[in-house]
Scaffold this active site. Structure first.
Site, PDB file in Angstrom:
ATOM      1  N   ASP A 268       0.152  10.264  56.693  1.00 11.18           N
ATOM      2  CA  ASP A 268       1.516   9.918  57.109  1.00 11.18           C
ATOM      3  C   ASP A 268       1.545   9.603  58.608  1.00 11.18           C
ATOM      4  O   ASP A 268       2.220   8.666  59.046  1.00 11.18           O
ATOM      5  CB  ASP A 268       2.473  11.068  56.807  1.00 11.18           C
ATOM      6  CG  ASP A 268       2.397  11.507  55.364  1.00 11.18           C
ATOM      7  OD1 ASP A 268       2.893  10.780  54.487  1.00 11.18           O
ATOM      8  OD2 ASP A 268       1.820  12.578  55.099  1.00 11.18           O
TER       9      ASP A 268
ATOM     10  N   ARG B 257       9.686  20.182  40.815  1.00  6.56           N
ATOM     11  CA  ARG B 257       8.529  20.444  41.661  1.00  6.56           C
ATOM     12  C   ARG B 257       7.886  21.785  41.320  1.00  6.56           C
ATOM     13  O   ARG B 257       6.666  21.933  41.348  1.00  6.56           O
ATOM     14  CB  ARG B 257       8.976  20.431  43.127  1.00  6.56           C
ATOM     15  CG  ARG B 257       7.842  20.581  44.145  1.00  6.56           C
ATOM     16  CD  ARG B 257       8.383  20.306  45.532  1.00  6.56           C
ATOM     17  NE  ARG B 257       7.360  20.452  46.555  1.00  6.56           N
ATOM     18  CZ  ARG B 257       7.071  21.580  47.170  1.00  6.56           C
ATOM     19  NH1 ARG B 257       7.730  22.685  46.855  1.00  6.56           N
ATOM     20  NH2 ARG B 257       6.142  21.635  48.098  1.00  6.56           N
TER      21      ARG B 257
ATOM     22  N   ASN C 109      -1.809  17.355  45.596  1.00  2.00           N
ATOM     23  CA  ASN C 109      -0.427  17.664  45.972  1.00  2.00           C
ATOM     24  C   ASN C 109       0.264  18.602  44.980  1.00  2.00           C
ATOM     25  O   ASN C 109      -0.102  18.622  43.804  1.00  2.00           O
ATOM     26  CB  ASN C 109       0.379  16.365  46.080  1.00  2.00           C
ATOM     27  CG  ASN C 109       0.086  15.632  47.370  1.00  2.00           C
ATOM     28  OD1 ASN C 109       0.047  16.250  48.430  1.00  2.00           O
ATOM     29  ND2 ASN C 109      -0.138  14.336  47.285  1.00  2.00           N
TER      30      ASN C 109
ATOM     31  N   HIS D  31       4.057  18.211  53.934  1.00  3.09           N
ATOM     32  CA  HIS D  31       3.765  16.856  53.458  1.00  3.09           C
ATOM     33  C   HIS D  31       4.690  16.523  52.299  1.00  3.09           C
ATOM     34  O   HIS D  31       4.696  17.198  51.269  1.00  3.09           O
ATOM     35  CB  HIS D  31       2.308  16.775  52.997  1.00  3.09           C
ATOM     36  CG  HIS D  31       1.971  15.488  52.299  1.00  3.09           C
ATOM     37  ND1 HIS D  31       2.051  14.270  52.913  1.00  3.09           N
ATOM     38  CD2 HIS D  31       1.561  15.246  51.028  1.00  3.09           C
ATOM     39  CE1 HIS D  31       1.694  13.328  52.056  1.00  3.09           C
ATOM     40  NE2 HIS D  31       1.400  13.896  50.895  1.00  3.09           N
TER      41      HIS D  31
ATOM     42  N   ARG E 121       0.106   6.204  59.166  1.00  5.10           N
ATOM     43  CA  ARG E 121       1.093   5.173  58.853  1.00  5.10           C
ATOM     44  C   ARG E 121       2.093   5.036  60.003  1.00  5.10           C
ATOM     45  O   ARG E 121       2.498   3.923  60.363  1.00  5.10           O
ATOM     46  CB  ARG E 121       1.825   5.531  57.556  1.00  5.10           C
ATOM     47  CG  ARG E 121       0.969   5.385  56.305  1.00  5.10           C
ATOM     48  CD  ARG E 121       1.644   5.982  55.082  1.00  5.10           C
ATOM     49  NE  ARG E 121       0.856   5.733  53.868  1.00  5.10           N
ATOM     50  CZ  ARG E 121       0.958   6.449  52.764  1.00  5.10           C
ATOM     51  NH1 ARG E 121       1.823   7.462  52.707  1.00  5.10           N
ATOM     52  NH2 ARG E 121       0.207   6.171  51.708  1.00  5.10           N
TER      53      ARG E 121
END
Length: 306
Positions: A151, A91, A123, A178, A154
Site C-alpha cells: 500500500d 470478516r 489476509n 492493512h 502504491r
C-alpha cells in the site's frame, strides 16, 4: 561450485499465484537462496517449482518443490496460503477459517527451527500474524507480516506521478491495519528532508482522493484479472531478502509494537533476527485517532484466539 550451503526460503502456498510470484521474485532478484515451493496441492507446487527453476539457470538462487518438514527448518518461512473472503462473508468468519488453516500449517512445520523467521502474507495479515506467532511458538520479533508495504508502494508511486520525484526518494507510509483501517501518515511524509506537503506540486492536491485511489487499486486489479500477485510478490521477496541478508531496511510491516500492545502495520528495521527496531512515528492528532481505531479493531479480533 561453492560447497557453502545456501540459506533456505520456503513459500507455503507456493502453488498459488501469490506464492509463485514471491518465489519467482526471489529468483529474479538474484537472492542466493534455496527457494522451496510448498503446497497442500502437491502437483501445483511441483508445476510452479519446475517452471520457476527454468528461470534460475542464470541466477545464483535455486527453486524446487519442498515438504512442510523441510520448510520448518528454513531460515525464512513465507506464508501465502489462506482462505479468500467470499462475497458477503463477515470478516470474523474469514478469520475463523484462516485460523484453522494457519494453525494446521504451523503444526505441519513442527519442529520449527528456533532461529527461523516467519513472514505472513495471507489476509487479514495483521490478525493472522498474531495467530502465527501464538501457534508457532517463535518469539514475536521473528514473526512479522507484509502489512502495508505494498500500500505504501502504491502511495509512493502516486506521489511520484504528482511531484516528478522518484518513488524511491519519497518517504511516505500507509499505516495501521492493512485494509479498511489503514491510513496515510501525511504528517510524517518527506521528500529531500522536507515535508511532502510543502512541495510546490502538492499545493491544492486533494489528499483524500489520493487515499481513495490507493484503497481502490487492489479492487480494480481483482475486477480486471481476478487477483493481485505481482506487487505483493516483489514486496514479500524484498522483505525475505532483508531477513536473509541482514539489511536493516525499514519497512511498514506487521510487527508487535510494545507501546500499542498488539501487532500492527508500523515502520520497523528488518534484519537477520527479524525486527531489529520498531519506530514510534510522530503522528498528528487526527492520525493518532485513526491509529487508535486500527489498534482497537486488531486487539478485538486477536482476543478471540488467545
Amino acid at each position: 561450485m561453492s560447497t557453502i550451503p545456501k540459506q533456505r526460503v520456503s513459500i507455503i502456498g507456493g502453488g498459488g499465484n501469490v506464492g509463485a510470484a514471491t518465489a519467482f521474485a526471489l529468483i529474479a532478484k538474484g537472492v542466493p537462496a534455496d527457494v522451496l515451493v510448498v503446497d497442500v496441492v502437491d502437483k501445483a507446487a511441483e508445476g510452479q517449482a519446475l517452471d520457476i527453476s527454468d528461470a534460475s539457470f542464470m541466477m545464483p538462487g535455486t527453486c524446487r518443490k519442498g515438504s512442510f518438514k523441510e520448510a520448518g527448518q528454513s531460515d525464512v518461512i513465507v506464508v501465502t496460503a489462506g482462505a479468500r473472503q467470499q462475497p458477503g462473508e463477515p470478516r470474523s468468519n474469514l478469520i475463523d477459517r484462516n485460523y484453522k488453516i494457519i494453525k494446521s500449517i504451523m503444526d505441519s512445520l513442527q519442529p520449527i527451527k528456533p532461529t527461523a523467521k516467519i513472514l505472513m502474507v495471507s489476509n487479514p495479515v495483521d490478525v493472522l500474524t498474531d495467530i502465527a506467532q501464538k501457534t508457532s511458538g517463535l518469539p514475536r520479533k521473528q514473526v512479522i507480516g507484509s502489512g502495508t508495504y505494498l500500500d505504501s508502494g502504491r502511495l509512493r508511486n502516486a506521489l511520484s506521478e504528482i511531484t516528478g520525484v522518484s518513488a524511491t526518494s519519497i518517504h511516505a507510509y500507509m499505516l495501521g491495519e492493512h485494509g479498511d483501517n489503514q491510513f496515510t501518515a501525511w504528517s510524517t511524509a518527506r521528500i529531500g528532508g522536507r515535508s511532502l506537503l510543502d512541495h510546490p506540486k502538492m499545493q491544492g492536491i486533494d489528499l483524500d482522493k489520493i487515499y481513495e485511489k490507493i484503497q481502490r487499486k487492489a479492487y480494480e486489479i481483482i475486477d480486471a484479472k481476478g487477483s493481485t500477485y505481482y506487487g505483493i510478490g516483489i514486496c514479500a521477496a524484498t522483505i525475505a531478502e532483508a531477513l536473509l541478508n541482514n539489511t536493516s531496511q525499514v519497512f511498514p510491516v506487521v510487527n508487535y509494537v510494545e507501546s500499542r500492545g498488539c501487532y500492527l502495520s508500523w515502520p520497523a528495521a528488518i534484519g537477520s533476527d527479524g525486527v531489529e527496531q520498531s519506530f514510534d512515528a510522530n503522528l498528528n492528532a487526527e492520525e493518532e485517532k485513526k491509529l487508535q481505531k486500527a489498534v482497537v479493531a486488531i486487539k478485538e479480533a486477536c482476543s478471540k484466539y488467545e
